[in-house]
Structures are given as C-alpha cells and as structure tokens.
Design an enzyme around this catalytic site. Structure first.
Site, PDB file in Angstrom:
ATOM      1  NE  ARG A 119      30.017   1.499 131.414  1.00 37.71           N
ATOM      2  CZ  ARG A 119      29.059   2.351 131.708  1.00 37.71           C
ATOM      3  NH1 ARG A 119      28.969   2.836 132.918  1.00 37.71           N
ATOM      4  NH2 ARG A 119      28.208   2.737 130.791  1.00 37.71           N
ATOM      5  NE  ARG A 134      31.417   6.548 137.654  1.00 37.19           N
ATOM      6  CZ  ARG A 134      30.134   6.829 137.564  1.00 37.19           C
ATOM      7  NH1 ARG A 134      29.690   7.974 138.021  1.00 37.19           N
ATOM      8  NH2 ARG A 134      29.290   5.968 137.028  1.00 37.19           N
ATOM      9  CG  ASP A 176      30.720   6.151 126.417  1.00 36.85           C
ATOM     10  OD1 ASP A 176      30.552   5.648 127.534  1.00 36.85           O
ATOM     11  OD2 ASP A 176      29.771   6.548 125.712  1.00 36.85           O
TER      12      ASP A 176
HETATM   13  O1  1CP Z   1      35.958  -0.920 131.112  1.00 36.31           O
HETATM   14  C1  1CP Z   1      35.068  -0.915 130.241  1.00 36.31           C
HETATM   15  O2  1CP Z   1      34.096  -1.676 130.248  1.00 36.31           O
HETATM   16  C2  1CP Z   1      35.250   0.030 129.049  1.00 36.31           C
HETATM   17  C3  1CP Z   1      34.606   1.260 129.254  1.00 36.31           C
HETATM   18  C4  1CP Z   1      33.203   1.607 128.830  1.00 36.31           C
HETATM   19  C5  1CP Z   1      32.242   0.886 128.077  1.00 36.31           C
HETATM   20  C6  1CP Z   1      32.308  -0.526 127.562  1.00 36.31           C
HETATM   21  C7  1CP Z   1      32.662   2.886 129.091  1.00 36.31           C
HETATM   22  C8  1CP Z   1      33.355   3.972 129.820  1.00 36.31           C
HETATM   23  N1  1CP Z   1      31.446   2.956 128.478  1.00 36.31           N
HETATM   24  C9  1CP Z   1      31.137   1.758 127.878  1.00 36.31           C
HETATM   25  C10 1CP Z   1      29.957   1.420 127.080  1.00 36.31           C
HETATM   26  C11 1CP Z   1      28.698   2.168 127.317  1.00 36.31           C
HETATM   27  N2  1CP Z   1      28.537   3.524 127.488  1.00 36.31           N
HETATM   28  C12 1CP Z   1      27.403   1.587 127.311  1.00 36.31           C
HETATM   29  C13 1CP Z   1      27.150   0.122 127.055  1.00 36.31           C
HETATM   30  C14 1CP Z   1      27.451  -0.714 128.255  1.00 36.31           C
HETATM   31  C15 1CP Z   1      26.506  -0.567 129.436  1.00 36.31           C
HETATM   32  O3  1CP Z   1      25.291  -0.761 129.279  1.00 36.31           O
HETATM   33  O4  1CP Z   1      27.030  -0.266 130.535  1.00 36.31           O
HETATM   34  C16 1CP Z   1      26.470   2.592 127.518  1.00 36.31           C
HETATM   35  C17 1CP Z   1      24.969   2.440 127.599  1.00 36.31           C
HETATM   36  C18 1CP Z   1      27.188   3.819 127.634  1.00 36.31           C
HETATM   37  C19 1CP Z   1      26.626   5.170 127.839  1.00 36.31           C
HETATM   38  C20 1CP Z   1      27.143   5.773 129.088  1.00 36.31           C
HETATM   39  N3  1CP Z   1      28.381   6.340 129.179  1.00 36.31           N
HETATM   40  C21 1CP Z   1      26.534   5.838 130.356  1.00 36.31           C
HETATM   41  C22 1CP Z   1      25.141   5.293 130.700  1.00 36.31           C
HETATM   42  C23 1CP Z   1      24.136   6.392 130.803  1.00 36.31           C
HETATM   43  C24 1CP Z   1      22.713   5.831 130.965  1.00 36.31           C
HETATM   44  O5  1CP Z   1      21.908   6.016 130.046  1.00 36.31           O
HETATM   45  O6  1CP Z   1      22.429   5.213 132.013  1.00 36.31           O
HETATM   46  C25 1CP Z   1      27.434   6.482 131.229  1.00 36.31           C
HETATM   47  C26 1CP Z   1      27.233   6.804 132.689  1.00 36.31           C
HETATM   48  C27 1CP Z   1      28.604   6.791 130.465  1.00 36.31           C
HETATM   49  C28 1CP Z   1      29.852   7.399 130.947  1.00 36.31           C
HETATM   50  C29 1CP Z   1      30.928   6.400 131.133  1.00 36.31           C
HETATM   51  N4  1CP Z   1      31.481   5.671 130.120  1.00 36.31           N
HETATM   52  C30 1CP Z   1      32.491   4.859 130.608  1.00 36.31           C
HETATM   53  C31 1CP Z   1      32.577   5.107 132.027  1.00 36.31           C
HETATM   54  C32 1CP Z   1      33.576   4.447 132.944  1.00 36.31           C
HETATM   55  C33 1CP Z   1      31.591   6.062 132.334  1.00 36.31           C
HETATM   56  C34 1CP Z   1      31.240   6.651 133.694  1.00 36.31           C
HETATM   57  C35 1CP Z   1      32.334   7.201 134.496  1.00 36.31           C
HETATM   58  C36 1CP Z   1      32.966   8.474 134.080  1.00 36.31           C
HETATM   59  O7  1CP Z   1      32.283   9.435 133.676  1.00 36.31           O
HETATM   60  O8  1CP Z   1      34.189   8.526 134.261  1.00 36.31           O
END
Ligand code: 1CP
Length: 342
Positions: A23, A27, A72
């Site tokens: 990540r 944000r 994502d």
């Molecule tokens: O920079 C990077 O790492 C690339 C971006 C990235 C990656 C690798 C995003 C963007 N998402 C992910 C993978 C991801 N998405 C995972 C696996 C990694 C981890 O465990 O962190 C998971 C579980 C998700 C699902 C997800 N998407 C969540 C988690 C929800 C939960 O159950 O707690 C969230 C909050 C998102 C939204 C998201 N995806 C990515 C970002 C930067 C965001 C949040 C910010 C936004 O909405 O702009």
C-alpha cells in the site's frame, strides 16, 4: 535499472537490502488524496495514465526498490460477472453476495486480455517510465472469497465459513474458479510486463492448520503450479501465517511475505533458506520516536545479517496506514539502505 529487488527474491547477492511497502500508494499521500477527490478508486484503475502516475508517485517520493501496480484485489472480479463497489473507509462491497451454487456456476471465465485491457495498458506504460521492477498482484482465492461471500468486511465470517465447513460443491467450485481465473489474470499481467507477482492472502492466517490445508492450500498450490511457466519471482503474503509455514513452503514461489507477529529468525527456523523472506516492520513503528524505529529496524536487519545475509526484502508487516507521513517512510528506506549498502 535497479534490480536489487529481483535479485533478493532469487536469493542472489544485492548492493543493499531492497525496500518497498505494501500500500505504498494511498491515503498517506496528499497527492493521492487530491486525485481521489476527483476520482473513485476504480476510476483511477480505469485510466492508464492516471493509474501509472499513482503507481509511480511513491517510487519517486520514497526511493523504494520496487513499484506495485495501483489496483485492488477486486479489479478482476467484475470480469467474473460480479458487481462490486469500493466504499471509502470500508473497502470492497458486493451488493449481491455469492452464496448459491447457481451463482457460482454462472461465474464467467473471462478473457482478461479484453476484459481488463486498462490493466495491461497501465503496465505497458509503467514499463517505459520505471527504473525499478514492477510488481503485479491479485487476491488469493480465500481472501477474495471472503469479500464475495460475506459481501464486504465482516466480523462473524458466518457466510464464508458456513460455506467452507459445509464442504459441498459450492466451496470447491468457487475456490477452483477463483484459482483458475486468478492464475490467468496473473499470467496476463506478466505478459504485459509485470516483473514479479504477489498473491495477497491477507486473511488466511486466521484458519487453523487443518482447515487451511483442507480448504485453501490446494487452490493456492494450483495457482503457483500454473505460474511455473512464467519466469518472474512470485510472492505469497498473508497475516499471521507462521503456523502454516510447512504448507507455504510447498508453494512454487520464491518469497514468503511475513507479518510482524514472527521474527525473521523464527521464520527461518521453520522455513529454512529455500525461500526469500519479505517483511516485517510493524506498521505502527512508524509512529514511534526515531530511536525506537531504529531499534525495530536494527532487530530485523541484524537477524538478516547474522544468519543468512541474502534473500531478504524489507517491507512492513502489513500495508501503509493513512495516518503515516511520507517523510517517515522515506526515512525508513534511507535508513535500511544506509545500514546495508557496501
Ligand atoms: O500501493 C499498493 O500497495 C497498491 C494498491 C493496493 C493493493 C495492493 C490497493 C489499493 N489494494 C490492495 C490490495 C488489497 N485490497 C488487499 C490485500 C492487501 C492488504 O491486506 O492490505 C485487501 C484485503 C484489499 C481490500 C480492500 N480494498 C480494503 C480492506 C478492507 C478490509 O476488509 O479491511 C480496503 C480499505 C480497500 C480499498 C483500497 N484499495 C487500495 C487502497 C489504497 C484502498 C483505500 C483507499 C481508497 O479508498 O482510496
């Protein structure tokens, strides 16, 4: 081209320990927040120029040794025929959760070259911009199934585990479908230019050894077997997976990503040295004083240097948090590089 990350994945000597952060685009960056004001997360993903820009931002700002495609784990899901949304402050949301055999057999076998061509276009563009390797990724079947079956983040896991323990056709078909399609999606990313891939199985560590072995292991095994034909390093990451190491060791991947609940030494004691390790600074160490941060980083690097001295990629134990400061992340990169170069 800085190839320390790729070399470390293969256990080859490096100039300094490579660093990147899960990540790393997100944000905590004012630039990302500004872009998100005008675009939803998926709108960024659909626009290759913008998506490549968001991917590259942390590489420039932090000096990390690898880029990870901005996307994502839900990105390929629409092509399977499942509608979803990513809700700010919540995460993936599936209005019609996938729970019946009827829904599961109706899932599509997509041609990713057509269905997510914007992902390919972003990768191609990034390969002309980047001077560090680009990591492609996807969600592992269990972690994806969590969102698809529960419909979004859930505390009870009742629907997912209900289906899993019922151990009927639904579970096998869903996991098999996700395994086959995610293998194809990863192959597509590599064909377009991804130079490494990471499989995110964030939530699998909550399962017992026996449940993981029975309900999850065969499907992840399948993905890595399928990917043997692609010549890039492969990483498997999950939180709290140390009790699963004897199984993870059997995957045809070069790197195991570990979280901060286990030390490098303990991980090595079980995993041996056949795989590289990636991790595992507690993300919250970024909020501590520099002296504490140093001690936490030194603890990791000392173990690496004393006992093995290759096959290690520095990362956090989980993703960057919105409250972090870019300058602190950059400080970590510089500190690790400074401590391990030469
Ligand atoms: O920079 C990077 O790492 C690339 C971006 C990235 C990656 C690798 C995003 C963007 N998402 C992910 C993978 C991801 N998405 C995972 C696996 C990694 C981890 O465990 O962190 C998971 C579980 C998700 C699902 C997800 N998407 C969540 C988690 C929800 C939960 O159950 O707690 C969230 C909050 C998102 C939204 C998201 N995806 C990515 C970002 C930067 C965001 C949040 C910010 C936004 O909405 O702009």
């Amino acid at each position: 081209m800085n190839t320390n990350f790729i070399k470390a994945c293969y256990g080859e000597p490096v100039d300094q320990i490579p660093v990147w952060f899960m990540r790393q685009a997100g944000r905590y960056q004012p630039e990302y927040r500004a872009i998100r004001k005008e675009n939803t997360l998926m709108e960024i993903v659909y626009q290759p120029e913008l998506c490549a820009h968001v991917t590259q931002l942390p590489v420039e700002q932090l000096g990390v040794d690898a880029a990870i495609l901005f996307s994502d784990i839900m990105t390929p899901v629409k092509a399977l025929g499942i509608d979803f949304d990513i809700k700010p402050g919540f995460g993936p949301y599936v209005e019609k959760p996938v729970r019946t055999l009827e829904q599961i057999v109706a899932l599509k076998n997509p041609d990713f070259t057509k269905e997510v061509n914007y992902v390919g276009a972003t990768i191609e563009l990034l390969r002309t911009w980047l001077t560090v390797p680009l990591i492609g990724f996807c969600g592992a079947p269990y972690t994806l199934a969590y969102y698809l079956v529960e419909g979004g983040k859930s505390k009870s896991w009742q629907h997912l585990h209900g289906m899993m323990y019922a151990n009927d056709e639904r579970w096998h078909q869903l996991m098999q479908h996700l395994a086959v399609s995610m293998a194809a999606y990863l192959k597509y990313q590599v064909a377009k230019g991804a130079q490494a891939i990471q499989l995110f199985d964030s939530w699998a560590g909550d399962l017992s050894f026996e449940d993981y072995e029975r309900f999850v292991f065969p499907y992840v095994l399948h993905i890595f077997e399928e990917l043997k034909v692609v010549d890039v390093p492969k990483i498997y990451f999950g939180l709290k997976t140390s009790h699963l190491f004897p199984l993870l060791q059997q995957y045809a991947c070069e790197v195991i990503g570990i979280d901060h609940t286990i030390s490098i030494n303990t991980a090595r004691a079980t995993l041996g040295d056949a795989k590289a390790l990636q991790g595992n600074l507690p993300p919250t160490a970024l909020f501590a004083d520099r002296s504490i941060l140093h001690a936490k980083i030194d603890f990791i690097i000392d173990q690496y240097q004393q006992h093995y001295n290759k096959g290690f990629i520095f990362n956090l134990g989980h993703g960057c948090l919105p409250e972090m400061q870019g300058e602190d992340l950059k400080y970590v990169v510089d500190y690790v590089h400074g401590k391990t170069s030469g």
